[in-house]
Motif scaffolding. Sequence first.
Motif: not given
Length: 127
Positions: A68-78, A110-118
């Motif tokens: 979470m970026a600060p309130e009022g942040s732009t998409v570029a900042y995030t 921003v939300i990020s998903f990372a898939s791990l190896k088997d």
Amino acid sequence: MAVYNIIEKFIVGMTNGYRRLLILALRGSVVVGLGVLLVAAAAWFLFGALKSELAPVEDRGVILSIGMAPEGSTVAYTDRYARMMEDTLAKVPEVERYISIIGYPAVSQVISFASLKDWGERERKQQ
């Protein structure tokens, strides 16, 4: 009036039943006391036998990251900080692939998903 009478009979019946149970409990206070001690001992034993976690640890092979970026942040900042998250994920040898979603549900998130190896291809667990 009929509803009142039904409710009144029910409440009087509950009161009388409670009174009888209370008299029995007071007459047999030794038995009640032993019962309380037995239940307390069983609870103590069962509490000690429980594992400390709510649910067993499970390696699902996925890492979820939220930023979470600060309130009022732009998409570029995030986006700049999302790329920093991606750089960190790229350095983890167990990560097979990852994706970041910027601006959902708000521009500053921003939300990020990372898939791990088997499991057979990695030594470390998800945790």
